[in-house]
Each structure stands twice: as structure tokens, then as C-alpha cells.
Write a protein that holds these residues in place. Structure first.
Motif, PDB file in Angstrom:
ATOM      1  N   GLY A  44      13.595   1.385   3.220  1.00 35.54           N
ATOM      2  CA  GLY A  44      12.289   0.723   3.163  1.00 35.54           C
ATOM      3  C   GLY A  44      11.362   1.221   2.078  1.00 35.54           C
ATOM      4  O   GLY A  44      10.173   0.907   2.091  1.00 35.54           O
ATOM      5  N   PHE A  45      11.882   1.973   1.093  1.00 31.04           N
ATOM      6  CA  PHE A  45      10.974   2.545   0.087  1.00 31.04           C
ATOM      7  C   PHE A  45      10.280   1.477  -0.755  1.00 31.04           C
ATOM      8  O   PHE A  45       9.159   1.665  -1.207  1.00 31.04           O
ATOM      9  N   VAL A  46      10.923   0.314  -0.960  1.00 38.12           N
ATOM     10  CA  VAL A  46      10.288  -0.721  -1.787  1.00 38.12           C
ATOM     11  C   VAL A  46       9.106  -1.372  -1.071  1.00 38.12           C
ATOM     12  O   VAL A  46       8.263  -2.011  -1.703  1.00 38.12           O
ATOM     13  N   CYS A  47       9.029  -1.194   0.235  1.00 33.22           N
ATOM     14  CA  CYS A  47       7.941  -1.803   1.006  1.00 33.22           C
ATOM     15  C   CYS A  47       6.598  -1.145   0.720  1.00 33.22           C
ATOM     16  O   CYS A  47       5.548  -1.684   1.090  1.00 33.22           O
ATOM     17  N   ASP A  48       6.621   0.024   0.063  1.00 35.75           N
ATOM     18  CA  ASP A  48       5.388   0.700  -0.326  1.00 35.75           C
ATOM     19  C   ASP A  48       4.939   0.329  -1.729  1.00 35.75           C
ATOM     20  O   ASP A  48       3.907   0.794  -2.198  1.00 35.75           O
ATOM     21  N   PHE A  49       5.702  -0.518  -2.411  1.00 42.30           N
ATOM     22  CA  PHE A  49       5.322  -0.951  -3.747  1.00 42.30           C
ATOM     23  C   PHE A  49       4.109  -1.888  -3.674  1.00 42.30           C
ATOM     24  O   PHE A  49       4.042  -2.751  -2.791  1.00 42.30           O
ATOM     25  N   ASP A  50       3.175  -1.755  -4.623  1.00 40.57           N
ATOM     26  CA  ASP A  50       2.046  -2.688  -4.698  1.00 40.57           C
ATOM     27  C   ASP A  50       2.567  -4.100  -4.922  1.00 40.57           C
ATOM     28  O   ASP A  50       3.404  -4.350  -5.801  1.00 40.57           O
ATOM     29  N   GLY A  51       2.068  -5.041  -4.129  1.00 38.14           N
ATOM     30  CA  GLY A  51       2.435  -6.437  -4.291  1.00 38.14           C
ATOM     31  C   GLY A  51       3.724  -6.852  -3.615  1.00 38.14           C
ATOM     32  O   GLY A  51       4.143  -8.004  -3.736  1.00 38.14           O
ATOM     33  N   VAL A  52       4.373  -5.930  -2.902  1.00 42.18           N
ATOM     34  CA  VAL A  52       5.642  -6.235  -2.238  1.00 42.18           C
ATOM     35  C   VAL A  52       5.460  -6.174  -0.731  1.00 42.18           C
ATOM     36  O   VAL A  52       4.923  -5.201  -0.195  1.00 42.18           O
ATOM     37  N   SER A  53       5.886  -7.215  -0.039  1.00 44.21           N
ATOM     38  CA  SER A  53       5.914  -7.187   1.428  1.00 44.21           C
ATOM     39  C   SER A  53       7.354  -7.357   1.885  1.00 44.21           C
ATOM     40  O   SER A  53       8.162  -8.003   1.216  1.00 44.21           O
ATOM     41  N   CYS A  54       7.671  -6.739   3.024  1.00 47.36           N
ATOM     42  CA  CYS A  54       9.049  -6.732   3.527  1.00 47.36           C
ATOM     43  C   CYS A  54       9.124  -7.365   4.911  1.00 47.36           C
ATOM     44  O   CYS A  54       8.130  -7.466   5.628  1.00 47.36           O
TER      45      CYS A  54
ATOM     46  N   ALA B  79       2.950   0.887 -11.329  1.00 44.02           N
ATOM     47  CA  ALA B  79       3.250   2.324 -11.370  1.00 44.02           C
ATOM     48  C   ALA B  79       3.873   2.820 -10.068  1.00 44.02           C
ATOM     49  O   ALA B  79       4.643   3.794 -10.064  1.00 44.02           O
ATOM     50  N   THR B  80       3.555   2.162  -8.949  1.00 42.28           N
ATOM     51  CA  THR B  80       4.114   2.594  -7.660  1.00 42.28           C
ATOM     52  C   THR B  80       5.571   2.174  -7.496  1.00 42.28           C
ATOM     53  O   THR B  80       6.228   2.607  -6.547  1.00 42.28           O
ATOM     54  N   TRP B  81       6.070   1.361  -8.419  1.00 42.92           N
ATOM     55  CA  TRP B  81       7.453   0.900  -8.329  1.00 42.92           C
ATOM     56  C   TRP B  81       8.376   1.981  -8.902  1.00 42.92           C
ATOM     57  O   TRP B  81       8.812   1.911 -10.034  1.00 42.92           O
TER      58      TRP B  81
END
Length: 256
Positions: free
Chosen positions: A60-70, A50-52
Motif C-alpha cells: 500500500g505504499f503508493v496510497c500515500d502518494f499525493d493525488g493517488v487514491s486506492c 516528490a512523494t512518489w
């Protein structure tokens, strides 16, 4: 410096900088495309993705997605996808190929992925250091092309429905430290490269044989061999006792 040469040098620098910005921008766009494709192609009954949200365009907005590291929090460059135990289902997304330039860790463990392992996986993501797809419903063979992930330190494929042999090409994964294919439907000889790995990494595959399992392919395992020898010794002892008994009985009858 001659003004003309100075102008040419300046133009060359600006051209190189422009190319660098272009390729960096292209890579960021590909990473976003990768994640959007993953979300669109999977079933997510618990809404774990849901956070995607892709209506945000800040750096850097995708770096706040659950399960995603940047790599950096202010850049949309994916370093790892850690989607373990999210109850996701579907096929392994082809959109992973758009994360290929930057991603190093792929963890899809303990979900319900039900496809084969894509033969192109290491063409899509050649710099992977860790792959964990354990605890799914993956079927089919382990692709020989897995050798193209030459930087792999970990490859965990246990608790699936994989079949066929362990590719002998996997012996070329010189950096591999952790490897498990336990509890699948694999068969054939375990490549000699894995002779130093633990038996538990291969157990639960009735058709596998080789050094880690203590069995000779085409022969019997140590345990089965010991059972056969013990049965043979017991049988020989019983036969000897029976023979001695018959001799005693015959001797007693003659005396009468």
C-alpha cells in the motif's frame, strides 16, 4: 471420497489459489509501473510528485502518494488519479495503460498537457467512470474510441485546443451525466444525444451547431435570425416612410 479424487480436488484448489495470487501480484506490479512511468515522463517544475518514491516496497505504499487514491490502503491498487492543478506538463503518459485494470477516476485538469488524447485511452482504462482533462493545451480530435469507456458518468474536456467534430459514437455513452467541451475549436453538428445538455457545455466553439446552442446547422442561430428579422422590419418601415414622404412632396408640388 476416493483418496485419488480427494488429492485431485486439493491440487485444483491450490492451483486456483496460486493463479489468484499470481494475477493479484501482477496487477499490483502493473499499478506501480503505471505511476513510475507517469512520474518519469512528465515535467514537474513545482516538485508536486516528490512523494512518489519507489524505494519503498511495503504493502500500500503508493496510497500515500499525493493525488493517488486506492481501493484499500494496504493494497497498491489504484482507484483514482487526481492530479489537477499541479502545473504538470508533457504528453498524456502511455504508462497509464498499466493502471487499467483498477482505475476508475482520471483527473488531469488545470495542467499543461499538450498532446492529443490517445485513441487507446479507453482500451488502456476501460472501467473509467470519470475523465477530467479540462484546462490544458490538448489538441487534435476527440477520439471516437472514447465510446469504449462505457462506464463513464463524467467527461470534461473544456478549455483546450481540441478540433474536429464531437464523435457521433459518443451518443452510446448511456451513463453519461456530465459532459463539457466548452472553449475549444470544435466544429460540426452536436450529436442529438446531447440535446438535453446545457448550452454552456458547448459554448466557445465557433464551428459547433445544434440543439443545445439553439442553432440549426446550415442555418442561422435564433439570435442571428432575430437580428435579421429586426433589420428587415426596420428597413421596410424606413422605405415606407420615404415613399410616403415622396408622395407628399410630389402632391405639394402639383398644387403649386
Amino acid at each position: 471420497m476416493d483418496p485419488r479424487n480427494k488429492l485431485r480436488a486439493s491440487l485444483l484448489v491450490f492451483s486456483l489459489l496460486g493463479l489468484r495470487v499470481f494475477f493479484a501480484s501482477s496487477e499490483v506490479e502493473d499499478n506501480v509501473r503505471c505511476l513510475k512511468g507517469i512520474k518519469d515522463s512528465l515535467q514537474d517544475p513545482q516538485d508536486r510528485l516528490a512523494t512518489w518514491r519507489f524505494d519503498n516496497t511495503t504493502a500500500g505504499f503508493v496510497c500515500d502518494f499525493d493525488g493517488v487514491s486506492c481501493w484499500k490502503q494496504n493494497e497498491n491498487r489504484v482507484l483514482g488519479l487526481e492530479l489537477q492543478d499541479m502545473k504538470l506538463s508533457g504528453r498524456i503518459p502511455k504508462s497509464l495503460k498499466y493502471c487499467g485494470k483498477s482505475i476508475q477516476r482520471l483527473d488531469l485538469a488545470s495542467n499543461s498537457f499538450s498532446s492529443e488524447i490517445p485513441p487507446e485511452i479507453c482500451t488502456w482504462m476501460p472501467f473509467l467512470v470519470s475523465i477530467n482533462m479540462s484546462g490544458n493545451d490538448l489538441s487534435g480530435p476527440i477520439p471516437p474510441s472514447i465510446v469504449n469507456c462505457s462506464y463513464l458518468n463524467e467527461l470534461v474536456l473544456s478549455d483546450n485546443e481540441l478540433s474536429g467534430p464531437i464523435p457521433y459514437e459518443s451518443g452510446s455513452l448511456a451513463r453519461l451525466k456530465k459532459f463539457s467541451v466548452a472553449n475549444n475549436k470544435l466544429s460540426g453538428t452536436i450529436p442529438s444525444y446531447f440535446s438535453g445538455f446545457d448550452a454552456e457545455d458547448f459554448e466557445g466553439n465557433s464551428g459547433l451547431c445544434g440543439v443545445p446552442l439553439g442553432s440549426n446547422c446550415g442555418g442561422m442561430s435564433r439570435k442571428n435570425l432575430a437580428t435579421v428579422i429586426a433589420a428587415g422590419v426596420s428597413g421596410a418601415a424606413a422605405s415606407l416612410l420615404l415613399s410616403l414622404g415622396l408622395l407628399w412632396w410630389c402632391g405639394s408640388g402639383k398644387k403649386k
